[in-house]
Design a protein around this motif. Structure first.
Motif, mmCIF file in Angstrom:
data_model
loop_
_atom_site.group_PDB
_atom_site.id
_atom_site.type_symbol
_atom_site.label_atom_id
_atom_site.label_comp_id
_atom_site.label_asym_id
_atom_site.label_seq_id
_atom_site.Cartn_x
_atom_site.Cartn_y
_atom_site.Cartn_z
ATOM 1 N N GLY A 279 0.946 -1.092 -0.037
ATOM 2 C CA GLY A 279 -0.018 0.157 -0.115
ATOM 3 C C GLY A 279 0.727 1.190 0.094
ATOM 4 O O GLY A 279 0.495 2.084 0.654
ATOM 5 N N GLU A 280 2.139 1.289 -0.710
ATOM 6 C CA GLU A 280 2.994 2.320 -0.933
ATOM 7 C C GLU A 280 3.061 2.717 -2.223
ATOM 8 O O GLU A 280 3.408 1.944 -3.069
ATOM 9 C CB GLU A 280 4.263 1.881 -0.111
ATOM 10 N N LEU A 281 2.880 4.012 -2.228
ATOM 11 C CA LEU A 281 3.211 4.623 -3.792
ATOM 12 C C LEU A 281 4.797 4.340 -4.182
ATOM 13 O O LEU A 281 4.815 4.244 -5.247
ATOM 14 C CB LEU A 281 2.765 6.043 -3.781
ATOM 15 N N ASP A 282 5.703 4.692 -3.088
ATOM 16 C CA ASP A 282 7.015 4.552 -3.594
ATOM 17 C C ASP A 282 7.816 3.874 -2.583
ATOM 18 O O ASP A 282 7.763 3.965 -1.343
ATOM 19 C CB ASP A 282 7.705 6.227 -3.743
ATOM 20 N N LEU A 283 8.304 2.680 -3.146
ATOM 21 C CA LEU A 283 9.254 1.959 -2.197
ATOM 22 C C LEU A 283 10.434 2.693 -2.030
ATOM 23 O O LEU A 283 11.089 3.234 -2.796
ATOM 24 C CB LEU A 283 9.383 0.619 -3.115
ATOM 25 N N SER A 284 11.082 2.130 -0.824
ATOM 26 C CA SER A 284 12.269 2.783 -0.425
ATOM 27 C C SER A 284 13.449 1.952 -1.300
ATOM 28 O O SER A 284 13.325 0.993 -1.898
ATOM 29 C CB SER A 284 12.562 2.424 1.185
#
Length: 303
Positions: A279-284
């Motif tokens: 549910g994250e737009l940008d992965l680390s």
């Protein structure tokens, strides 16, 4: 259908799918559809047989980008953005239905809206009937978000699996010289005979970005490493399963030849599926590095 976003893992019946998209667009907009623009990439800009059939369907215009040297799509997002803005400026339509979740289209959507049109997103549903792979930035910019009915996917899309190869021969008992213990040759040993280095133990290969060719910098510990590791393992397992079942001999050879770079379509599926699962737009950068490294680890383990 396969638990992943890997395109090669599915077969699509395009005529009923596009017919369903048209009906959904007319229901959402309460207007008649002018035409469908279908975007894809083609080698040297020349459509393949499947793309030709799509372009011959009623009300469908084929819009092709090209492949770069790394087999990455080139010009597709640009074509979509230019068409959105140009048709909005010319007053060709009042409502645009965009079947995409790509964050790179956000600015084009906003520019089209300046000319007084509505842009509504139409998303593919996941197993929970929620939008799959849609950028939050794009969602905020659009005038609405609709989800394609699951039955449309069920009727037009199915798993694609290559015929399974002939099973390898069973282990063969090799008679040892007198005074030596019995030795069993495994199928893996038999396949590797005559291939230099075939019986060397495998080791994980670091994941490299398909864009930079360098391992990303890992600077901080992830907040929940156990949960991340579990999610990465699930995503990688699903993508590998879908790839192995659908990959041609050429695709398998390309994967091995380009190691440690991950082919664009596989890398995109890995990143999309992990982002969707978390549910994250940008992965680390750390999550991306772990994901790519784990891909090669699981691939080596199963090879």
């Amino acid at each position: 259908m396969t638990g992943t976003s890997l395109r090669s893992g599915v077969h699509v019946d395009y005529a009923p799918l596009i017919g369903a998209l048209i009906r959904q667009a007319e229901r959402i907009s309460e207007l008649s559809v002018l035409r469908v623009h279908w975007y894809d990439s083609a080698k040297d800009g020349v459509p393949d047989s499947q793309q030709q059939r799509i372009g011959e369907l009623p009300k469908v215009k084929l819009r092709l980008g090209r492949f770069g040297m790394d087999r990455q799509q080139k010009g597709v997002d640009l074509r979509i953005g230019l068409d959105l803005v140009t048709h909005a400026r010319n007053g060709a339509a009042d409502v645009f239905i965009l079947v995409s979740g790509d964050d790179d289209l956000t600015e084009a959507v906003e520019e089209a809206q300046v000319h007084g049109v509505q842009v509504i997103l139409l998303a593919v549903p996941n197993t929970e009937n929620k939008p799959h792979g849609i950028s939050l930035h794009l969602t905020r910019a659009a005038d609405g978000l609709e989800v394609l009915p699951p039955e449309v996917v069920d009727e037009a899309v199915e798993k694609f699996e290559m015929p399974q190869p002939t099973p390898l021969p069973q282990p063969v008992m090799v008679g040892p010289p007198a005074g030596h213990p019995q030795v069993t040759a495994t199928p893996k040993d038999l396949v590797g005979l005559g291939r230099p280095g075939a019986l060397r133990p495998s080791s994980p290969v670091p994941g490299y970005s398909v864009t930079t060719g360098r391992p990303p910098q890992v600077t901080t510990e992830y907040r929940d490493p156990a949960e991340l590791a579990e999610q990465i393992d699930l995503v990688v397992g699903n993508v590998l399963t879908a790839f192995r079942k659908s990959a041609t001999a050429e695709a398998l050879a390309e994967l091995n030849d380009n190691k440690p770079s991950i082919p664009r379509d596989i890398d995109k599926a890995l990143l999309t599926d992990l982002s969707d699962r978390r549910g994250e737009l940008d992965l680390s950068e750390q999550a991306r590095h772990k994901l790519r490294a784990h891909f090669w680890k699981k691939y080596e383990e199963a090879t």
